[in-house]
Write a protein that holds these residues in place. Structure first.
Motif, PDB file in Angstrom:
ATOM      1  N   ALA A 163     -13.142   3.778  18.007  1.00 54.12           N
ATOM      2  CA  ALA A 163     -11.965   3.748  17.134  1.00 54.12           C
ATOM      3  C   ALA A 163     -12.045   4.836  16.066  1.00 54.12           C
ATOM      4  O   ALA A 163     -11.069   5.560  15.817  1.00 54.12           O
ATOM      5  N   PHE A 164     -13.201   4.969  15.435  1.00 50.47           N
ATOM      6  CA  PHE A 164     -13.343   5.996  14.395  1.00 50.47           C
ATOM      7  C   PHE A 164     -13.185   7.400  14.979  1.00 50.47           C
ATOM      8  O   PHE A 164     -12.663   8.300  14.313  1.00 50.47           O
ATOM      9  N   ASN A 165     -13.620   7.583  16.220  1.00 48.74           N
ATOM     10  CA  ASN A 165     -13.465   8.884  16.861  1.00 48.74           C
ATOM     11  C   ASN A 165     -12.015   9.331  16.847  1.00 48.74           C
ATOM     12  O   ASN A 165     -11.699  10.486  16.537  1.00 48.74           O
ATOM     13  N   GLN A 166     -11.102   8.425  17.154  1.00 47.70           N
ATOM     14  CA  GLN A 166      -9.685   8.777  17.199  1.00 47.70           C
ATOM     15  C   GLN A 166      -9.006   8.713  15.839  1.00 47.70           C
ATOM     16  O   GLN A 166      -8.055   9.453  15.578  1.00 47.70           O
ATOM     17  N   LEU A 167      -9.499   7.862  14.946  1.00 47.60           N
ATOM     18  CA  LEU A 167      -8.940   7.798  13.602  1.00 47.60           C
ATOM     19  C   LEU A 167      -9.220   9.057  12.806  1.00 47.60           C
ATOM     20  O   LEU A 167      -8.638   9.269  11.735  1.00 47.60           O
ATOM     21  N   SER A 168     -10.099   9.916  13.327  1.00 39.74           N
ATOM     22  CA  SER A 168     -10.297  11.230  12.709  1.00 39.74           C
ATOM     23  C   SER A 168      -9.075  12.119  12.893  1.00 39.74           C
ATOM     24  O   SER A 168      -8.902  13.110  12.174  1.00 39.74           O
ATOM     25  N   GLY A 169      -8.227  11.795  13.887  1.00 41.73           N
ATOM     26  CA  GLY A 169      -7.047  12.604  14.175  1.00 41.73           C
ATOM     27  C   GLY A 169      -7.293  13.711  15.176  1.00 41.73           C
ATOM     28  O   GLY A 169      -6.419  14.557  15.402  1.00 41.73           O
ATOM     29  N   ILE A 170      -8.442  13.692  15.851  1.00 40.74           N
ATOM     30  CA  ILE A 170      -8.822  14.820  16.713  1.00 40.74           C
ATOM     31  C   ILE A 170      -7.797  15.109  17.798  1.00 40.74           C
ATOM     32  O   ILE A 170      -7.400  16.258  18.005  1.00 40.74           O
ATOM     33  N   ASN A 171      -7.342  14.094  18.521  1.00 41.71           N
ATOM     34  CA  ASN A 171      -6.427  14.370  19.627  1.00 41.71           C
ATOM     35  C   ASN A 171      -5.058  14.823  19.134  1.00 41.71           C
ATOM     36  O   ASN A 171      -4.420  15.681  19.751  1.00 41.71           O
ATOM     37  N   ALA A 172      -4.609  14.258  18.017  1.00 41.97           N
ATOM     38  CA  ALA A 172      -3.333  14.714  17.461  1.00 41.97           C
ATOM     39  C   ALA A 172      -3.416  16.192  17.093  1.00 41.97           C
ATOM     40  O   ALA A 172      -2.486  16.970  17.359  1.00 41.97           O
ATOM     41  N   LEU A 173      -4.541  16.611  16.497  1.00 39.66           N
ATOM     42  CA  LEU A 173      -4.696  18.008  16.116  1.00 39.66           C
ATOM     43  C   LEU A 173      -4.773  18.918  17.337  1.00 39.66           C
ATOM     44  O   LEU A 173      -4.206  20.001  17.351  1.00 39.66           O
ATOM     45  N   LEU A 174      -5.488  18.471  18.372  1.00 40.09           N
ATOM     46  CA  LEU A 174      -5.631  19.314  19.563  1.00 40.09           C
ATOM     47  C   LEU A 174      -4.313  19.421  20.327  1.00 40.09           C
ATOM     48  O   LEU A 174      -3.922  20.503  20.767  1.00 40.09           O
TER      49      LEU A 174
END
Length: 454
Positions: free
Chosen positions: A268-279
């Motif tokens: 969950a924290f992996n995605q809450l970083s926003g990584i996929n939205a940014l990519l």
């Protein structure tokens, strides 16, 4: 053993890696290359797809998220077959799905057809996120397990870099209507390679041992270069593993509560970083910062390159320093970089250089921490008899979060602007507290002993 320490030394049988093990890990990690390529390639086609199919911002968000919805289905539906049928047959099915998805999206004549084949690609990505890390972990000695499983992450970010680079080149070489089709269809080339390589991979010896197929397990161990196959087989054949030859246990029960909590939290924290939205929306974010269309696409290549370089660095750090120290560093560094991105996007005249620096800083910090740790840690924290199901739970959590955030991002960002990145930064502060208080260290611990850390 304390949750936050590692064993001072490893038994000799856990300190040897052979060329056959490395080749098997690399072969399985081609699934990661396709994972990254198929995930990020959509970023270069968003504008053309929005025009071609007359999509609203919400429609575009759903188009991007359609693959992520598929990843949820793929991750949910893969753990049980991987535990029942084996790792290798599922890897073959994943390769075939990647190939069909690439060809189908490239030739799509309508929006529904595009969604169906993007969804199929998502199913393959979700399945790969379950099976590939588990397979590599199960053929790897404990001392080198972190960096060998992290080869999968290196291939993921290598695929992302290839996606950004091919998008940039194709956008320059071809007209818009052809360019987006080639962007999506180029995934078929590595998909075919993965299908061929998967045919040559051996089955996981740990899976064979847990299923009671001792002769086959010893044969695979000899093929992988194990000096004492019989001794290795005795280590694999735990009482829990022996029981699982009769009936695989349920994952959702009290004795697995701690690894379940750890896997869900780290995913969950992996995605809450926003990584996929940014990519996924990198060119649009750079354009919002004032970059021209061609420059925004080129800056996305820089993002992919930074991701790749710092993932290589993570390969050398993850088994040297451990999983927890990398996440501690990443929590702080990602939060700081996200605040820079949010600050610049909230300015009336954003500084493009600072925006790019914040973006690259976030990508570098993420690659060397969350990006490297997530699939390694989840593949380690569950006992053998439920490892496939546990990996599926962690992957499903990851992809549910990714789908929700990526689907909502265009709409939320249009309303909140740079403040959405402040929310991502706050999630990284929460991750920091979780790592400090809860997360165990799994570096160098044999897989059969990791379950005892909780």
């Amino acid at each position: 053993m304390d949750l936050h320490t590692t064993p001072p030394s490893l038994p000799p049988h856990e300190a040897r890696v052979t060329p056959a093990i490395v080749l098997s890990a690399f072969g399985a990690a081609l699934g990661g290359l396709l994972f990254g390529l198929d995930t990020a390639v959509i970023s270069g086609a968003t504008e053309a797809l929005q025009t071609r199919f007359a999509l609203s911002d919400a429609g575009l968000g759903f188009t991007v998220a359609s693959a992520l919805i598929g990843t949820v289905l793929g991750s949910l539906g893969t753990g049980a077959p991987a535990d029942r049928l084996g790792r290798r047959p599922v890897l073959l099915a994943i390769a075939a799905a990647y190939l069909a998805s690439a060809l189908g999206t490239a030739m799509a004549g309508s929006w529904p057809v595009l969604l169906v084949f993007r969804g199929l690609g998502g199913v393959a990505i979700g399945a790969a996120s379950v099976v590939t890390p588990v397979y590599i972990a199960e053929v790897s000695p404990a001392r080198f397990r972190g960096r060998l499983v992290a080869l999968n992450q290196l291939n993921i970010v290598g695929g992302i870099l290839l996606a950004f680079l091919s998008n940039f080149l194709l956008a320059r070489m071809l007209p818009g209507e052809l360019a987006w089709r080639w962007m999506l269809g180029i995934v078929a080339v590595p998909a075919l390679l993965f299908l061929i390589v998967a045919l040559a991979l051996p089955e996981s010896p740990r899976w064979l041992a847990v299923r009671g197929r001792a002769g086959e397990a010893q044969a695979v161990l000899r093929r992988l270069g194990e000096a004492d196959p019989a001794g290795a087989l005795r280590r694999f054949a735990t009482p829990a593993g022996a029981a699982s030859t009769r009936k695989a246990p349920r994952l959702l029960q009290r004795r697995y509560r701690f690894p379940i909590g750890c896997a869900v939290a780290v995913a969950a924290f992996n995605q809450l970083s926003g990584i996929n939205a940014l990519l996924y929306y990198a060119p649009r974010i750079f354009a919002a910062g004032g970059a021209a269309a061609g420059s925004a696409m080129l800056q996305s290549v820089a993002v992919g390159l930074a991701n790749f370089v710092f993932t290589i660095l993570a390969l050398f750090l993850i088994d040297r320093f451990g999983r927890r120290p990398l996440l501690l560093f990443g929590s702080v560094a990602c939060a700081a970089a996200l605040l820079v991105v949010g600050w610049q996007l909230e300015r009336a005249r954003p500084d493009g250089t600072l925006l790019l620096a914040g973006f690259l800083g976030f990508i570098a910090a993420f690659a060397v921490s969350q990006g490297a740790v997530i699939w390694v840690f989840i593949s380690e924290v569950f006992p053998s008899e439920v490892r496939g199901k546990g990996q599926a739970l962690g992957a499903t959590t990851h992809w549910v979060m990714a789908a929700a955030i990526s689907w909502a991002f265009p709409v939320v960002a249009a309303r909140l602007g740079g403040w959405v990145f402040v929310a991502f930064a706050a999630a990284m502060v929460a991750q920091l507290l979780w790592v400090l208080r809860v997360m165990p260290e799994t570096r160098g611990v044999p897989l059969e002993e990791v379950a005892g850390l909780g």
